[in-house]
Motif scaffolding. Sequence first.
Motif, PDB file in Angstrom:
ATOM      1  N   LYS A  10      65.090 -14.202  58.070  1.00 34.66           N
ATOM      2  CA  LYS A  10      64.133 -14.883  58.929  1.00 34.66           C
ATOM      3  C   LYS A  10      64.852 -15.964  59.735  1.00 34.66           C
ATOM      4  O   LYS A  10      65.434 -16.894  59.189  1.00 34.66           O
ATOM      5  N   SER A  56      60.662 -17.624  63.767  1.00 30.35           N
ATOM      6  CA  SER A  56      59.405 -17.044  63.279  1.00 30.35           C
ATOM      7  C   SER A  56      59.503 -15.541  63.030  1.00 30.35           C
ATOM      8  O   SER A  56      58.528 -14.923  62.598  1.00 30.35           O
ATOM      9  N   ARG A  57      60.680 -14.946  63.287  1.00 37.35           N
ATOM     10  CA  ARG A  57      60.815 -13.503  63.113  1.00 37.35           C
ATOM     11  C   ARG A  57      62.030 -13.158  62.258  1.00 37.35           C
ATOM     12  O   ARG A  57      62.823 -14.025  61.904  1.00 37.35           O
ATOM     13  N   GLU A 108      64.710 -18.856  70.786  1.00 38.89           N
ATOM     14  CA  GLU A 108      64.971 -17.805  69.801  1.00 38.89           C
ATOM     15  C   GLU A 108      66.372 -17.231  70.007  1.00 38.89           C
ATOM     16  O   GLU A 108      67.088 -16.978  69.030  1.00 38.89           O
ATOM     17  N   GLN A 116      65.838  -6.181  64.658  1.00 38.79           N
ATOM     18  CA  GLN A 116      64.719  -7.067  64.301  1.00 38.79           C
ATOM     19  C   GLN A 116      63.655  -6.257  63.587  1.00 38.79           C
ATOM     20  O   GLN A 116      63.621  -5.023  63.686  1.00 38.79           O
ATOM     21  N   ASP A 150      59.301  -6.359  62.210  1.00 40.74           N
ATOM     22  CA  ASP A 150      57.998  -7.012  62.305  1.00 40.74           C
ATOM     23  C   ASP A 150      57.436  -7.375  60.941  1.00 40.74           C
ATOM     24  O   ASP A 150      56.250  -7.687  60.817  1.00 40.74           O
TER      25      ASP A 150
END
Length: 214
Positions: free
Chosen positions: A99, A102-103, A137, A211, A213
């Motif tokens: 992490k 936030s992702r 980010e 990445q 979700d």
Amino acid sequence: MLRCSYFLWVFTVCRLWGSQAQFQPIMTQSILDHIASHQHQWFTYTAQVQGETQAKIDRMKAELAGQLNALQVKTDSQHKSLQDTVKARKTQKTKVFEKIGSRYFYIEKQERLNWFQAFNKCRRLGGYLATFNDLEELQAVSGKVSPGAYWLDATSLAKKGVFLSTRTGERPPFFRWADKRPTKNENECVNMYMGKMWSPNCWDEYLFICQSDQ
């Protein structure tokens, strides 16, 4: 003589009528007994058939209940296996992806692949090549990488000079191009180097960033 014959005839008729009158109750009773016997046989046969039919129905119900129970057990087992698989994948993804902000991202630090291989590797890991939502980010992820170039999710393979995300089919939400702007050459895919974006040939081999979700 004639009178005598007449009386004899009358006497004979009376006797015959009397015999028939006496015999008629016997015939009637015999017919009734015969009907009653057939009725008893019919009811006995009907009850037997009904009993056999009900027994067949009961056996079919028992077989169906057994099949449904076996199906339920199999379904429950498959459902549990699926839950375990999903849980294991989530655990694996949690270990692989980190992490950042936030992702969740995965940064490959050793294996160099072309863009297509990197795309497939991210899919096998349960994610996809990364895009960035904004400069914050991008800088957060850049602070985690080792020196080198990293493939991202943007390519102009569909239309020269137009870079789209393979995941959404649209332009990624954020670009930060280097001084060398992307050209309209064929087979251009986007990578990141030193916190900025470049568009080398998709067949070149670099590290990559995925990445998820989760």
